[in-house]
Motif scaffolding. Structure first.
Motif, PDB file in Angstrom:
ATOM      1  N   PHE A 118     -17.796   8.189 -21.855  1.00 20.09           N
ATOM      2  CA  PHE A 118     -18.451   9.055 -20.869  1.00 20.09           C
ATOM      3  C   PHE A 118     -19.692   8.333 -20.358  1.00 20.09           C
ATOM      4  N   ARG A 119     -19.720   8.043 -19.073  1.00 21.69           N
ATOM      5  CA  ARG A 119     -20.844   7.291 -18.495  1.00 21.69           C
ATOM      6  C   ARG A 119     -21.425   8.084 -17.345  1.00 21.69           C
ATOM      7  N   PRO A 120     -22.372   8.979 -17.636  1.00 17.15           N
ATOM      8  CA  PRO A 120     -22.925   9.801 -16.556  1.00 17.15           C
ATOM      9  C   PRO A 120     -23.601   8.962 -15.476  1.00 17.15           C
ATOM     10  N   ASP A 121     -24.147   7.815 -15.850  1.00 15.61           N
ATOM     11  CA  ASP A 121     -24.791   6.974 -14.851  1.00 15.61           C
ATOM     12  C   ASP A 121     -24.103   5.613 -14.842  1.00 15.61           C
ATOM     13  N   LYS A 122     -23.294   5.394 -13.802  1.00 16.58           N
ATOM     14  CA  LYS A 122     -22.482   4.170 -13.776  1.00 16.58           C
ATOM     15  C   LYS A 122     -23.288   2.940 -13.371  1.00 16.58           C
ATOM     16  N   THR A 123     -24.571   3.148 -13.016  1.00 16.77           N
ATOM     17  CA  THR A 123     -25.380   1.975 -12.695  1.00 16.77           C
ATOM     18  C   THR A 123     -25.973   1.350 -13.962  1.00 16.77           C
ATOM     19  N   VAL A 124     -25.797   2.042 -15.103  1.00 13.38           N
ATOM     20  CA  VAL A 124     -26.211   1.444 -16.371  1.00 13.38           C
ATOM     21  C   VAL A 124     -25.098   0.502 -16.817  1.00 13.38           C
ATOM     22  N   PRO A 125     -25.415  -0.776 -17.046  1.00 16.62           N
ATOM     23  CA  PRO A 125     -24.355  -1.717 -17.398  1.00 16.62           C
ATOM     24  C   PRO A 125     -23.655  -1.330 -18.702  1.00 16.62           C
ATOM     25  N   LEU A 126     -22.408  -1.740 -18.803  1.00 18.24           N
ATOM     26  CA  LEU A 126     -21.675  -1.584 -20.052  1.00 18.24           C
ATOM     27  C   LEU A 126     -22.292  -2.505 -21.088  1.00 18.24           C
ATOM     28  N   SER A 127     -21.964  -2.270 -22.339  1.00 18.62           N
ATOM     29  CA  SER A 127     -22.471  -3.193 -23.347  1.00 18.62           C
ATOM     30  C   SER A 127     -21.398  -3.482 -24.382  1.00 18.62           C
ATOM     31  N   VAL A 128     -21.534  -4.644 -24.963  1.00 19.23           N
ATOM     32  CA  VAL A 128     -20.700  -5.034 -26.102  1.00 19.23           C
ATOM     33  C   VAL A 128     -21.678  -5.380 -27.206  1.00 19.23           C
ATOM     34  N   GLY A 129     -21.511  -4.746 -28.361  1.00 16.30           N
ATOM     35  CA  GLY A 129     -22.544  -4.883 -29.375  1.00 16.30           C
ATOM     36  C   GLY A 129     -23.808  -4.257 -28.829  1.00 16.30           C
ATOM     37  N   ARG A 130     -24.916  -4.943 -28.919  1.00 21.97           N
ATOM     38  CA  ARG A 130     -26.167  -4.357 -28.445  1.00 21.97           C
ATOM     39  C   ARG A 130     -26.637  -4.947 -27.137  1.00 21.97           C
ATOM     40  N   ARG A 131     -25.826  -5.835 -26.549  1.00 25.04           N
ATOM     41  CA  ARG A 131     -26.291  -6.461 -25.309  1.00 25.04           C
ATOM     42  C   ARG A 131     -25.410  -6.067 -24.124  1.00 25.04           C
ATOM     43  N   PRO A 132     -25.989  -6.090 -22.917  1.00 23.10           N
ATOM     44  CA  PRO A 132     -25.196  -5.759 -21.733  1.00 23.10           C
ATOM     45  C   PRO A 132     -24.003  -6.697 -21.589  1.00 23.10           C
ATOM     46  N   ALA A 133     -22.960  -6.181 -20.977  1.00 23.78           N
ATOM     47  CA  ALA A 133     -21.756  -6.984 -20.788  1.00 23.78           C
ATOM     48  C   ALA A 133     -21.261  -6.814 -19.363  1.00 23.78           C
ATOM     49  N   ILE A 134     -20.560  -7.833 -18.885  1.00 22.18           N
ATOM     50  CA  ILE A 134     -19.944  -7.740 -17.574  1.00 22.18           C
ATOM     51  C   ILE A 134     -18.443  -7.820 -17.782  1.00 22.18           C
ATOM     52  N   VAL A 135     -17.705  -6.952 -17.086  1.00 21.10           N
ATOM     53  CA  VAL A 135     -16.250  -6.951 -17.192  1.00 21.10           C
ATOM     54  C   VAL A 135     -15.673  -7.373 -15.856  1.00 21.10           C
ATOM     55  N   HIS A 136     -14.856  -8.420 -15.880  1.00 25.74           N
ATOM     56  CA  HIS A 136     -14.234  -8.895 -14.652  1.00 25.74           C
ATOM     57  C   HIS A 136     -12.724  -8.976 -14.831  1.00 25.74           C
ATOM     58  N   ASN A 137     -12.021  -8.656 -13.777  1.00 24.26           N
ATOM     59  CA  ASN A 137     -10.591  -8.880 -13.725  1.00 24.26           C
ATOM     60  C   ASN A 137     -10.311 -10.391 -13.687  1.00 24.26           C
ATOM     61  N   ALA A 138      -9.196 -10.796 -14.292  1.00 25.42           N
ATOM     62  CA  ALA A 138      -8.863 -12.220 -14.350  1.00 25.42           C
ATOM     63  C   ALA A 138      -8.779 -12.837 -12.956  1.00 25.42           C
ATOM     64  N   GLU A 139      -8.176 -12.121 -12.018  1.00 28.70           N
ATOM     65  CA  GLU A 139      -8.033 -12.698 -10.671  1.00 28.70           C
ATOM     66  C   GLU A 139      -9.396 -12.900 -10.009  1.00 28.70           C
ATOM     67  N   THR A 140     -10.291 -11.943 -10.202  1.00 28.38           N
ATOM     68  CA  THR A 140     -11.624 -12.073  -9.617  1.00 28.38           C
ATOM     69  C   THR A 140     -12.259 -13.390 -10.044  1.00 28.38           C
ATOM     70  N   LEU A 141     -12.103 -13.720 -11.329  1.00 35.88           N
ATOM     71  CA  LEU A 141     -12.728 -14.930 -11.852  1.00 35.88           C
ATOM     72  C   LEU A 141     -12.070 -16.197 -11.296  1.00 35.88           C
ATOM     73  N   ALA A 142     -10.777 -16.119 -11.007  1.00 35.79           N
ATOM     74  CA  ALA A 142     -10.116 -17.269 -10.376  1.00 35.79           C
ATOM     75  C   ALA A 142     -10.735 -17.526  -8.995  1.00 35.79           C
ATOM     76  N   HIS A 143     -11.004 -16.464  -8.244  1.00 40.47           N
ATOM     77  CA  HIS A 143     -11.666 -16.626  -6.945  1.00 40.47           C
ATOM     78  C   HIS A 143     -13.087 -17.151  -7.132  1.00 40.47           C
ATOM     79  N   VAL A 144     -13.785 -16.635  -8.149  1.00 38.97           N
ATOM     80  CA  VAL A 144     -15.144 -17.115  -8.434  1.00 38.97           C
ATOM     81  C   VAL A 144     -15.136 -18.628  -8.649  1.00 38.97           C
ATOM     82  N   ALA A 145     -14.136 -19.105  -9.387  1.00 36.69           N
ATOM     83  CA  ALA A 145     -14.047 -20.541  -9.677  1.00 36.69           C
ATOM     84  C   ALA A 145     -13.870 -21.351  -8.399  1.00 36.69           C
TER      85      ALA A 145
END
Lengths: 455, 75
Positions: free
Chosen positions: A187-214
């Motif tokens: 439940f994320r009432p405020d979606k502008t708060v980044p997700l986190s993994v462990g205690r640090r913020p995390a970024i989630v990207h789709n695999a295809e997005t990252l291929a374009h990034v490259a």
């Protein structure tokens, strides 16, 4: 091996594979050259990377079409990220693009992940692959091993096998799984708060997005914008399936019309509609096939780009029946956390199934409309919203069929096996009681091989 | 400053106390789960909303003060 076909020569994401039919690191580097990875802490080159992404106009290819630069900016504004999570889950049953990316061009995806990780100061990349997708996991693990300890692996990559399922690919579910917790949405009432993994913020990207990034990091934003249309630049991987001869994953320029794409795949009958955006997308009628494949244009016809999915329906199949099958599948894929989803989706699926089988009373249609309204927006994630978008679009696109079925005439095709692939070919699971028990279909045989395209 | 109510749908187990206390703002769907529409709480109901939050056995009923924003975002 899955065959990859393209509708023109401008298919950069899959170009190395088309040239060499090799996925290894040397073939990758021979084709693309080395990625411009900044040294960790090199602020100037990281800034240059962020600016290139900003200027490129790249949007996430996982479903939400969120600007990738904005995501990066958000994480940079909170001091970076600890983890880059790569979504290679292929949670959409009608998608094969993650399979193509991870087995044919894994190094392009890894380049994008490393570039993002260095720009955000991350200490770890977590590559999430669905637990039953062993070919993909093996291919990525091999690619990771080729880079390990070298200059192309400044940030270590863990390939993690995540129990699959439709909602496992939702970003908060994936972040949870990457952190070793159960992979269910939060439940994320405020979606502008980044997700986190462990205690640090995390970024989630789709695999295809990252291929374009490259590719953007190598060739620049102007190059990226030379394909596609101004409000949707670049190319996009689209999985085309259903009633076509040439099923497969296509790399198309954004803005290509649905008609162009569908015609190229040789429909097996008269096209009545296409499902665009996945099982939580929307049906688009044949009369709207001139719609360009861009987020904005698809929104105008009620659909989404989603993770690049087009399922073609021909007059050999009943749209209402296929919709009931998808709704039933989606009901079974609820994470089981939110009441409106747990109870609403099976109720909607049962209504649709009654409608398809000709066993609907006059009140079924009204009940459906009411339930659409009451379910939307009431889950922690967008799973119920997608199910309703798909189901509601069916009642409008297949309005004539729906009216005929409501008048007690089941469709001539309603007992036919689905064109939707094996995900919905399972015997009906035990959620929801389908009151028209006589309409309960037999266990269906699989028609059409789903695992490979052709052409 | 707007006061808004919101339900955490994961925590909610359909006890329905909120709808009993605040029928003006909360209705129940056919399965007993609360529907809050836009969630905006008029001044005279703010205290009742806070009580509903305290009384919710699952702590799923949330009362939040939010800056009034142009978009009027519901999330």
């Amino acid at each position: 091996m899955t065959t990859v076909t393209t509708d023109d020569d401008h298919a950069p994401v899959l170009s190395s594979w088309r040239t060499s039919h090799r996925a290894d690191l040397s073939a990758h580097l021979a084709h693309h050259g080395a990625p411009p990875l900044p040294a960790p802490g090199d602020r100037v080159r990281s800034d240059r990377f962020a600016h290139a992404l900003e200027a490129s106009g790249l949007t996430g290819r996982g479903g939400a079409a969120f600007p990738s630069a904005a995501k990066l900016r958000l994480l940079r504004s909170v001091g970076g990220a600890g983890t880059v999570v790569v979504n290679g889950m292929e949670s959409e049953p009608a998608s094969l693009k993650d399979r193509v990316l991870l087995t044919c061009v894994p190094h392009l995806v890894l380049d994008g992940a490393e570039l993002t990780a260095v720009a955000l100061g991350a200490s770890r990349v977590v590559m999430c692959v669905a637990a039953d997708h062993t070919d993909e996991a093996r291919a990525v693990a091999h690619a990771v091993a080729e880079r390990a300890g070298g200059p192309l692996a400044p940030v270590p990559v863990d390939v993690v096998s995540v129990p699959g399922g439709y909602v496992a690919g939702e970003e908060s579910a994936l972040a949870a799984a990457a952190g070793g917790r159960p992979g269910v949405p939060s439940f994320r009432p405020d979606k502008t708060v980044p997700l986190s993994v462990g205690r640090r913020p995390a970024i989630v990207h789709n695999a295809e997005t990252l291929a374009h990034v490259a590719l953007i990091a190598r060739r620049g934003p102007d190059w990226f914008r030379s394909t596609g249309v101004p409000d949707a630049p670049g190319t996009c991987l689209v999985t085309v399936s259903g009633g076509v001869e040439h099923r497969g994953v296509y790399e198309i320029a954004m803005g290509t019309t649905l008609r162009h794409l569908v015609d190229d795949c040789r429909p097996t009958g008269a096209v009545t509609a296409v499902l665009v955006g996945g099982f939580g997308g929307a049906w688009v009628p044949a009369t709207s096939l001139d719609t360009p494949f861009t987020p904005r244009a698809l929104l105008e016809v009620g659909a989404i780009v989603g993770p690049g999915i087009v399922v073609v329906l021909t007059d050999e199949t009943c749209g209402i029946t296929e919709t009931a099958r998808i709704a039933n599948y989606l009901a079974g894929e609820s994470a089981g956390q939110c009441g409106p989803c747990v109870f609403g989706l099976p109720a909607i699926a049962a209504d649709l199934w009654r409608l398809a089988g000709g066993g609907a009373g006059a009140d079924t249609r009204a009940a459906l409309e009411r339930r659409f309204q009451v379910v939307v927006g009431r889950g922690a994630c967008r799973h119920p919203d997608g199910a309703v978008r798909m189901a509601a679009s069916a009642l409008s696109v297949f309005a004539a069929d729906a009216a005929a079925h409501a008048a007690g005439r089941p469709c001539a095709h309603w007992r036919r096996p689905s064109v939707l692939g094996p995900a919905v070919q399972q015997p009906w699971a035990g959620h929801g009681d389908f009151p028209g028990g006589r309409h309960r279909p037999h266990e269906q045989e699989v028609i059409g091989r789903w695992t490979s395209g052709s052409g | 400053m707007d006061i808004r109510i919101r339900v955490n749908p994961i925590a909610c187990d359909a006890y329905g106390y909120c709808a009993e206390l605040l029928p003006e703002l909360v209705t129940l769907d056919e399965w007993g789960y609360p529907v809050t529409n836009d969630g905006l709480v008029p001044a005279h109901l703010v205290e009742l909303a806070r009580q509903a939050a305290r009384d919710c056995p699952r702590r799923a009923f949330l009362v939040k003060s939010a800056e009034r924003t142009a978009g009027g975002s519901r999330r």
